[in-house]
Design a protein around this motif. Structure first.
Motif, PDB file in Angstrom:
ATOM      1  N   GLU A 134      42.657  51.195  41.669  1.00  0.00           N
ATOM      2  CA  GLU A 134      44.036  51.595  41.377  1.00  0.00           C
ATOM      3  C   GLU A 134      44.988  50.780  42.232  1.00  0.00           C
ATOM      4  OE1 GLU A 134      45.815  55.897  40.318  1.00  0.00           O
ATOM      5  OE2 GLU A 134      45.482  55.602  42.461  1.00  0.00           O
ATOM      6  N   GLU A 135      46.093  50.321  41.624  1.00  0.00           N
ATOM      7  CA  GLU A 135      47.127  49.583  42.347  1.00  0.00           C
ATOM      8  C   GLU A 135      48.502  50.048  41.867  1.00  0.00           C
ATOM      9  OE1 GLU A 135      47.737  47.661  44.739  1.00  0.00           O
ATOM     10  OE2 GLU A 135      45.714  47.172  45.440  1.00  0.00           O
TER      11      GLU A 135
ATOM     12  N   ASN B 299      54.879  44.157  37.984  1.00  0.00           N
ATOM     13  CA  ASN B 299      53.546  43.558  37.854  1.00  0.00           C
ATOM     14  C   ASN B 299      52.545  44.270  38.752  1.00  0.00           C
ATOM     15  OD1 ASN B 299      54.543  41.470  36.152  1.00  0.00           O
ATOM     16  ND2 ASN B 299      55.329  40.417  37.945  1.00  0.00           N
ATOM     17  N   TYR B 300      51.297  44.284  38.335  1.00  0.00           N
ATOM     18  CA  TYR B 300      50.213  44.810  39.157  1.00  0.00           C
ATOM     19  C   TYR B 300      49.063  43.816  39.139  1.00  0.00           C
ATOM     20  CZ  TYR B 300      48.038  46.141  34.706  1.00  0.00           C
ATOM     21  OH  TYR B 300      47.483  46.112  33.450  1.00  0.00           O
ATOM     22  N   ALA B 301      48.271  43.822  40.201  1.00  0.00           N
ATOM     23  CA  ALA B 301      47.101  42.949  40.320  1.00  0.00           C
ATOM     24  C   ALA B 301      45.997  43.742  41.009  1.00  0.00           C
ATOM     25  CB  ALA B 301      47.438  41.684  41.110  1.00  0.00           C
TER      26      ALA B 301
ATOM     27  N   ASP C 161      35.468  36.579  43.137  1.00  0.00           N
ATOM     28  CA  ASP C 161      36.407  37.678  42.950  1.00  0.00           C
ATOM     29  C   ASP C 161      36.782  37.752  41.487  1.00  0.00           C
ATOM     30  OD1 ASP C 161      36.545  38.233  45.728  1.00  0.00           O
ATOM     31  OD2 ASP C 161      37.995  36.618  45.977  1.00  0.00           O
ATOM     32  N   ALA C 162      37.115  38.949  41.047  1.00  0.00           N
ATOM     33  CA  ALA C 162      37.657  39.160  39.709  1.00  0.00           C
ATOM     34  C   ALA C 162      38.986  39.888  39.857  1.00  0.00           C
ATOM     35  CB  ALA C 162      36.691  39.961  38.840  1.00  0.00           C
ATOM     36  N   MET C 163      40.024  39.408  39.192  1.00  0.00           N
ATOM     37  CA  MET C 163      41.342  40.020  39.299  1.00  0.00           C
ATOM     38  C   MET C 163      41.877  40.357  37.919  1.00  0.00           C
ATOM     39  SD  MET C 163      43.331  38.070  42.399  1.00  0.00           S
ATOM     40  CE  MET C 163      42.490  36.508  42.203  1.00  0.00           C
TER      41      MET C 163
END
Length: 341
Positions: free
Chosen positions: A70-71, A78-80, A25-27
């Motif tokens: 999109e988040e 904060n966003y992830a 996974d990439a975050m």
């Protein structure tokens, strides 16, 4: 639970993490701030805002979009954003795409340039990227913002032309006067200097009062069981036992645990890896408010919870183990709780 049982439980968690299948996974993580002064940069007046939509976009050499996610920012701004398969995101960037619910706070205008992604680390086929802060602005700047360092010069008032001087008739020269020698006045003798009598010494200053104790400055780490005891209820700060898990940890936690679970119910979770993660995450959240020397700060606890919930079961187990180790004090820090009065 005895020490032997605790060691057996930790061993089972590590074994489950080892046999869990690999999943790359990439975050991408970051924060959105409200630029109250509309100066395009972070300042003391800016604060993180929730409900803002952030888009992470990747393009090829021709400028064509190849990937996009999109988040929405959580309670702490904060966003992830998660990408499956651990792709290379070195050429991608993030930007505010929509103000969303942030318009309720008055900060609804996307501002500032898009920010490029920076690779922070690779670990167990997982990649973690971060970006500089993104900005959103209100319609009008705050009234008490500092003035610009390059103020506009004041307008120059024109000077009226000088009027011609009137013509004055010449004055005849004065007649010479006889010179008289000046008379020197008599100087009186100096009077004797007046001296004040010596002053008595000042009394000594009273000792300063001792500062009140600051328990949050001391190192402390308490397990989840201590936070459920009624005699320690006074140590709950900023939140209470009935606060919802979804309110503290945001939308990802709401999808996994529902919107009705309270923090007290979360502290009693057992058995399931996700309930174990939540129990230790809530405990670390409370410890971060109770002690400034706790290994995780409050926002860090929420970020690690989001990263774990977006990852595989192995990341859930590893994050839960790290929280559990911090809540135990690493064997060197004790719980400083005393019964409330």
């Amino acid at each position: 639970m005895g020490r032997l049982q605790q060691l057996l439980f930790v061993s089972l968690l590590i074994f489950a993490a080892a046999i869990d299948g690999t999943q790359g996974d990439a975050m991408v993580t970051g924060t959105v701030f409200c630029d109250q002064c509309k100066d395009g940069q972070r300042s003391w007046f800016d604060y993180p805002i929730s409900g803002v939509k952030v888009k992470v976009t990747c393009t090829d050499s021709n400028g064509q979009i190849t990937m996009s996610r999109e988040e929405t920012t959580n309670w702490f701004g904060n966003y992830a954003v998660k990408f499956n398969g651990a792709p290379d995101l070195s050429g991608c960037f993030s930007q505010v795409s929509d103000s969303g619910q942030s318009s309720e706070s008055g900060c609804s205008v996307p501002a500032g340039p898009a920010q490029k992604l920076r690779l922070m680390f690779r670990f167990f086929d997982m990649e973690m990227y971060a970006t500089d802060s993104l900005l959103s602005q209100p319609a009008q700047p705050m009234s008490n913002c500092p003035k610009s360092t390059n103020p506009v010069p004041a307008p120059v008032t024109p000077v009226p032309p000088a009027q011609p001087l009137p013509v004055v008739a010449p004055v005849p020269p004065a007649q010479p006067q006889p010179v008289v020698a000046p008379v020197t006045p008599a100087i009186p003798p100096p009077s004797p200097a007046f001296r004040l009598p010596p002053m008595p010494p000042l009394p000594p200053l009273p000792p300063l009062p001792s500062l009140p104790p600051a328990p949050f400055m001391e190192a402390s780490a308490c397990p989840s069981k201590s936070w459920t005891m009624p005699e320690y209820k006074c140590y709950w700060r900023m939140v209470n036992p009935e606060t919802k898990v979804a309110v503290v940890f945001g939308s990802l936690a709401a999808r996994r645990y529902g919107t009705d679970m309270t923090l007290m119910q979360a502290l009693q979770g057992r058995g399931d890896p996700y309930r174990t993660l939540l129990r230790e995450g809530v405990t670390s959240f409370l410890n971060s408010y109770n002690s400034l020397q706790f290994p995780y700060n409050t926002i860090g606890v929420i970020q690690h919870m989001d990263w774990a919930l977006m990852g595989s079961t192995r990341s859930v187990l590893l994050t839960g183990l790290r929280f559990m180790r911090a809540n135990s004090g690493h064997g060197t820090v004790n719980c400083t709780f005393t019964p409330c009065k």
